[in-house]
Motif scaffolding. Structure first.
Motif: not given
Length: 257
Positions: A35-37, A75-80, A82, A84
């Motif tokens: 997962t992303v987390d 999503q890793l780049c976007k969520k953690y 910040h 794109d």
């Protein structure tokens, strides 16, 4: 700092680049079930060990030959982190080199990234031999265009197939020979000689044919984990460029700013 992610079939490499310098580099086995987390727990611990902070990352770029890896890594780049990320192969991402093949979308992202770096850092004509899950030969012409290449089974794939198909042959590791003697005096020696010198012969044979097609002055670069092992046993390889893919990702990111 720039976060670069190179997702291959076997391993995924994360690197932090400050200017032109690769300051950190970490490797994890490629798996589409994470997962992303989970990715963030892993990479944040490594960053902390080296006194690196996630907020220092100001941009990201991803090259993946495994399509199902793109979503969690994006999503890793976007969520953690910040940001794109740029995705190599996306229509809006400029490579800075022409891709002179029948269907450019078929070419693996890693092969295009290597071509960009080889042209910028060494100049064409140049061939890049990448020892990955597959062993690939990619050609950059005098004008910097990517001209296509050759795809061969990787050495570990060949070892696995040999072990699986022949009941009495053991699983062995890739190892450089202790001498130039080719003849094996045991089954293990015979297998090691066949795999190692067989790949040396393949490298020399294919690069000789490529030079006949593209000019005898064509340089030959080797990259990938096994590049130093083979480069020390053949004159067909002119230089080892271990960080070629990461530098190519950096160059593509810079060209799209």
């Amino acid at each position: 700092m720039l976060l670069t992610i190179d997702a291959g079939n076997t391993n995924t490499v994360f690197a932090l680049i400050d200017g032109e310098d690769i300051v950190e580099q970490w490797r994890i086995s490629t798996g589409d079930q994470r997962t992303v987390d989970e990715y963030m727990v892993w990479i944040s611990h490594l960053m902390a060990l080296h006194d690196r902070k996630p907020e220092a990352v100001t941009g990201a770029i991803i090259a993946s030959v495994v399509p199902q890896m793109l979503w969690p890594l994006t999503q890793l780049c976007k969520k953690y982190f910040h940001c794109d990320p740029l995705i190599v192969g996306a229509p809006e991402v400029k490579l800075g080199v022409d891709v002179d093949v029948k269907n450019p979308q078929e070419v693996g992202a890693d092969r295009l990234v290597n071509a960009v770096a080889a042209d910028a850092l060494y100049g064409g004509p140049v061939a890049v031999v990448d020892f990955g899950t597959a062993t690939t030969f990619d050609i950059v012409g005098k004008n910097g265009a990517y001209l296509g290449g050759v795809i061969c089974p990787g050495i570990n794939l060949s070892l696995h197939a040999l072990h699986q198909a022949a009941a009495k042959l053991p699983r062995i590791a890739v190892a450089p020979p202790t001498s130039d003697r080719v003849t094996g005096k045991s089954t293990l020696e015979a297998m090691q000689a066949g795999i190692f010198w067989g790949y040396v012969g393949m490298i020399e044979g294919i690069t000789a044919r490529l030079k006949k097609e593209h000019g005898a002055d064509m340089k030959v670069l080797a990259t990938g984990g096994l590049a130093p092992v083979f480069a020390g046993h053949t004159d067909a390889i002119d230089a080892v460029a271990g960080d070629l893919t990461l530098q190519g990702l950096r160059l593509i990111y810079e060209r799209n700013q």
